[in-house]
Design a protein around this motif. Structure first.
Motif, PDB file in Angstrom:
ATOM      1  N   ASN A   1     -59.784  75.717 -17.578  1.00 44.02           N
ATOM      2  CA  ASN A   1     -60.310  74.646 -16.519  1.00 44.02           C
ATOM      3  C   ASN A   1     -59.455  73.675 -16.459  1.00 44.02           C
ATOM      4  OD1 ASN A   1     -61.935  73.023 -14.852  1.00 44.02           O
ATOM      5  ND2 ASN A   1     -63.795  72.868 -16.082  1.00 44.02           N
ATOM      6  N   ILE A   2     -58.794  73.154 -17.713  1.00 43.14           N
ATOM      7  CA  ILE A   2     -57.955  72.039 -17.720  1.00 43.14           C
ATOM      8  C   ILE A   2     -56.567  72.286 -17.019  1.00 43.14           C
ATOM      9  CG2 ILE A   2     -56.387  70.542 -19.075  1.00 43.14           C
ATOM     10  CD1 ILE A   2     -58.554  70.811 -21.171  1.00 43.14           C
ATOM     11  N   PHE A   3     -56.237  73.350 -17.294  1.00 47.40           N
ATOM     12  CA  PHE A   3     -54.759  73.771 -16.720  1.00 47.40           C
ATOM     13  C   PHE A   3     -54.873  74.359 -15.355  1.00 47.40           C
ATOM     14  CE2 PHE A   3     -53.215  73.196 -20.927  1.00 47.40           C
ATOM     15  CZ  PHE A   3     -52.031  73.100 -20.602  1.00 47.40           C
ATOM     16  N   TYR A   4     -55.856  74.924 -14.899  1.00 45.44           N
ATOM     17  CA  TYR A   4     -56.006  75.575 -13.521  1.00 45.44           C
ATOM     18  C   TYR A   4     -56.619  74.915 -12.437  1.00 45.44           C
ATOM     19  CZ  TYR A   4     -53.848  79.622 -16.108  1.00 45.44           C
ATOM     20  OH  TYR A   4     -52.806  80.204 -16.710  1.00 45.44           O
ATOM     21  N   ASN A   5     -57.685  74.079 -13.018  1.00 41.31           N
ATOM     22  CA  ASN A   5     -58.690  73.302 -12.034  1.00 41.31           C
ATOM     23  C   ASN A   5     -58.094  71.748 -12.123  1.00 41.31           C
ATOM     24  OD1 ASN A   5     -59.870  75.626 -11.284  1.00 41.31           O
ATOM     25  ND2 ASN A   5     -61.362  75.377 -13.131  1.00 41.31           N
ATOM     26  N   MET A   6     -57.495  71.479 -12.994  1.00 31.69           N
ATOM     27  CA  MET A   6     -57.261  69.766 -13.116  1.00 31.69           C
ATOM     28  C   MET A   6     -55.903  69.600 -12.790  1.00 31.69           C
ATOM     29  SD  MET A   6     -59.631  68.594 -16.135  1.00 31.69           S
ATOM     30  CE  MET A   6     -61.438  69.232 -16.410  1.00 31.69           C
ATOM     31  N   ILE A   7     -54.941  70.287 -13.856  1.00 32.97           N
ATOM     32  CA  ILE A   7     -53.632  69.983 -13.730  1.00 32.97           C
ATOM     33  C   ILE A   7     -52.757  70.702 -12.623  1.00 32.97           C
ATOM     34  CG2 ILE A   7     -51.273  70.265 -15.020  1.00 32.97           C
ATOM     35  CD1 ILE A   7     -52.710  70.033 -17.664  1.00 32.97           C
ATOM     36  N   ALA A   8     -53.071  71.874 -12.170  1.00 31.31           N
ATOM     37  CA  ALA A   8     -52.220  72.739 -11.447  1.00 31.31           C
ATOM     38  C   ALA A   8     -52.558  72.327  -9.848  1.00 31.31           C
ATOM     39  CB  ALA A   8     -52.553  74.410 -11.414  1.00 31.31           C
ATOM     40  N   PRO A   9     -53.753  71.694  -9.519  1.00 29.32           N
ATOM     41  CA  PRO A   9     -53.887  71.455  -7.969  1.00 29.32           C
ATOM     42  C   PRO A   9     -53.428  69.907  -7.772  1.00 29.32           C
ATOM     43  CG  PRO A   9     -55.978  72.427  -9.025  1.00 29.32           C
ATOM     44  CD  PRO A   9     -54.941  72.066 -10.230  1.00 29.32           C
ATOM     45  N   HIS A  10     -53.501  69.082  -9.117  1.00 28.08           N
ATOM     46  CA  HIS A  10     -53.476  67.628  -8.797  1.00 28.08           C
ATOM     47  C   HIS A  10     -52.041  66.960  -9.451  1.00 28.08           C
ATOM     48  CE1 HIS A  10     -57.263  67.759  -7.125  1.00 28.08           C
ATOM     49  NE2 HIS A  10     -57.785  68.504  -8.093  1.00 28.08           N
ATOM     50  N   ARG A  11     -50.955  67.900 -10.223  1.00 27.02           N
ATOM     51  CA  ARG A  11     -50.058  67.223 -10.593  1.00 27.02           C
ATOM     52  C   ARG A  11     -48.867  67.616  -9.813  1.00 27.02           C
ATOM     53  NH1 ARG A  11     -48.770  67.826 -17.151  1.00 27.02           N
ATOM     54  NH2 ARG A  11     -50.738  66.792 -17.033  1.00 27.02           N
ATOM     55  N   LEU A  12     -48.056  66.689  -9.396  1.00 24.14           N
ATOM     56  CA  LEU A  12     -46.928  66.555  -8.657  1.00 24.14           C
ATOM     57  C   LEU A  12     -45.911  67.365  -9.203  1.00 24.14           C
ATOM     58  CD1 LEU A  12     -47.120  63.385  -6.304  1.00 24.14           C
ATOM     59  CD2 LEU A  12     -48.088  65.926  -5.744  1.00 24.14           C
ATOM     60  N   ILE A  13     -44.979  68.024  -9.067  1.00 30.47           N
ATOM     61  CA  ILE A  13     -44.119  68.698  -9.607  1.00 30.47           C
ATOM     62  C   ILE A  13     -42.782  68.653  -8.665  1.00 30.47           C
ATOM     63  CG2 ILE A  13     -45.371  70.362 -11.161  1.00 30.47           C
ATOM     64  CD1 ILE A  13     -44.421  72.754  -9.306  1.00 30.47           C
TER      65      ILE A  13
ATOM     66  N   LYS B   1     -43.453  77.796 -10.648  1.00 31.52           N
ATOM     67  CA  LYS B   1     -44.954  77.276 -10.790  1.00 31.52           C
ATOM     68  C   LYS B   1     -45.702  77.730 -11.596  1.00 31.52           C
ATOM     69  CE  LYS B   1     -48.652  74.932  -8.687  1.00 31.52           C
ATOM     70  NZ  LYS B   1     -49.626  74.419  -7.347  1.00 31.52           N
ATOM     71  N   GLU B   2     -45.973  79.194 -11.451  1.00 35.11           N
ATOM     72  CA  GLU B   2     -47.082  79.976 -12.319  1.00 35.11           C
ATOM     73  C   GLU B   2     -46.606  80.261 -13.809  1.00 35.11           C
ATOM     74  OE1 GLU B   2     -50.158  80.668 -11.124  1.00 35.11           O
ATOM     75  OE2 GLU B   2     -49.461  79.702  -9.346  1.00 35.11           O
ATOM     76  N   ALA B   3     -45.287  80.329 -13.923  1.00 33.97           N
ATOM     77  CA  ALA B   3     -44.698  80.988 -14.959  1.00 33.97           C
ATOM     78  C   ALA B   3     -44.776  79.562 -16.036  1.00 33.97           C
ATOM     79  CB  ALA B   3     -43.370  81.308 -14.978  1.00 33.97           C
ATOM     80  N   LEU B   4     -44.392  78.539 -15.494  1.00 32.85           N
ATOM     81  CA  LEU B   4     -44.376  76.956 -16.058  1.00 32.85           C
ATOM     82  C   LEU B   4     -45.855  76.795 -16.306  1.00 32.85           C
ATOM     83  CD1 LEU B   4     -41.791  75.301 -14.052  1.00 32.85           C
ATOM     84  CD2 LEU B   4     -41.465  76.045 -16.264  1.00 32.85           C
ATOM     85  N   LEU B   5     -46.793  76.971 -15.705  1.00 34.89           N
ATOM     86  CA  LEU B   5     -48.125  76.484 -16.041  1.00 34.89           C
ATOM     87  C   LEU B   5     -48.655  77.560 -17.033  1.00 34.89           C
ATOM     88  CD1 LEU B   5     -50.703  74.536 -15.021  1.00 34.89           C
ATOM     89  CD2 LEU B   5     -51.255  76.608 -13.545  1.00 34.89           C
ATOM     90  N   LYS B   6     -48.283  78.640 -17.098  1.00 33.93           N
ATOM     91  CA  LYS B   6     -48.975  79.653 -18.063  1.00 33.93           C
ATOM     92  C   LYS B   6     -48.056  79.189 -19.465  1.00 33.93           C
ATOM     93  CE  LYS B   6     -49.275  84.538 -19.165  1.00 33.93           C
ATOM     94  NZ  LYS B   6     -48.727  86.039 -19.108  1.00 33.93           N
TER      95      LYS B   6
ATOM     96  N   LEU C   1     -49.100  67.244 -21.762  1.00 32.94           N
ATOM     97  CA  LEU C   1     -49.579  68.656 -22.100  1.00 32.94           C
ATOM     98  C   LEU C   1     -50.877  68.873 -21.583  1.00 32.94           C
ATOM     99  CD1 LEU C   1     -48.595  71.435 -22.961  1.00 32.94           C
ATOM    100  CD2 LEU C   1     -49.236  70.904 -25.439  1.00 32.94           C
ATOM    101  N   PHE C   2     -51.819  67.782 -21.597  1.00 28.79           N
ATOM    102  CA  PHE C   2     -53.057  67.804 -21.243  1.00 28.79           C
ATOM    103  C   PHE C   2     -53.425  67.008 -19.946  1.00 28.79           C
ATOM    104  CE2 PHE C   2     -53.197  69.160 -25.584  1.00 28.79           C
ATOM    105  CZ  PHE C   2     -54.089  70.329 -25.623  1.00 28.79           C
ATOM    106  N   ALA C   3     -54.507  67.358 -19.258  1.00 29.31           N
ATOM    107  CA  ALA C   3     -54.655  66.447 -17.859  1.00 29.31           C
ATOM    108  C   ALA C   3     -54.777  64.953 -18.409  1.00 29.31           C
ATOM    109  CB  ALA C   3     -55.812  67.102 -17.373  1.00 29.31           C
TER     110      ALA C   3
END
Length: 232
Positions: free
Chosen positions: A47-59, A67-72, A99-101
């Motif tokens: 939930n933290i990585f795929y619903n909080m960080i991925a959609p809302h962190r500017l990279i 993106k997908e590899a870095l997130l994993k 590292l966390f949201a």
């Protein structure tokens, strides 16, 4: 609770109660307990990585193709840290810094529909105005010791008075983190549009359960004026 209440007739003798809390305090406490971690966040990693960080962190644009590899990779490092391994965040991976949201990412995710029993609106979760549920008592966390014992006395369950105190004392968050200065610091760092959207999102909770959230908003902005740059 309200999902199961439809199976009990309104005239039943089973007493029903719910516990409310100031939404500003409750949501901050949920974030600090379940997300900020890392000790308590293992059940919420996806939930933290795929619903909080991925959609809302500017990279940076150059990271987008990976993106997908870095997130994993960041998610796996967070899992290892929670399990006690010593991991070092890569400065080249934006999903590892932090590292966390962040609280802002958490709130933005909440406002776009990422909700569960820990950070949903109490009105939505417990549905006190629903035709399916009829609460006999609505208690407030802020005065729980008194209100819980008064409810037990009204129900003539005097032998149970004080029974909840042990649960309160052994709570992982006994000091009720998320109040006073902590509250001002976390909410005071939010962009003004996010802060106002949060207030609007929980407006029904404030009104239904007797919390002066307008006052809390004024206190946050006053704190921000002293300790931070002007809200933008």
């Amino acid at each position: 609770l309200w999902r199961f209440s439809q199976f009990f007739a309104p005239q039943t003798n089973i007493p029903r109660f719910m516990i409310a809390r100031n939404p500003f305090e409750r949501i901050l406490s949920a974030y600090r307990d379940k997300v900020e971690g890392p000790d308590n966040s293992i059940a919420f990693l996806d939930n933290i990585f795929y619903n909080m960080i991925a959609p809302h962190r500017l990279i940076p644009p150059h990271n987008i193709p990976q993106k997908e590899a870095l997130l994993k990779l960041a998610r796996n490092k967070a899992d290892m840290r929670i399990k006690g391994f010593n991991v070092v965040e890569s400065q080249d991976n934006p999903y590892e810094n932090p590292l966390f949201a962040t609280f802002e990412e958490f709130i933005r995710a909440l406002l776009t529909g990422n909700a569960n029993e820990h950070w949903s609106s109490i009105n939505r979760a417990c549905a006190p105005c629903s035709r399916y549920v009829h609460y006999d008592y609505i208690l407030q966390v802020e005065d729980l010791d008194c209100e819980f014992n008064n409810m037990l006395a009204a129900l003539e369950f005097t032998e149970l008075q004080g029974i909840h105190n042990h649960r309160w004392e052994t709570n992982r968050n006994p000091s009720r983190r998320g109040v006073k200065n902590d509250l001002y610091e976390y909410y005071g760092d939010l962009p003004l549009d996010v802060l106002r959207a949060f207030h609007g999102w929980f407006k029904e909770d404030c009104e239904l359960f007797g919390y002066d959230c307008e006052k809390v908003m004024c206190q946050i902005e006053a704190w921000r004026t002293i300790h931070r740059a002007p809200l933008t």
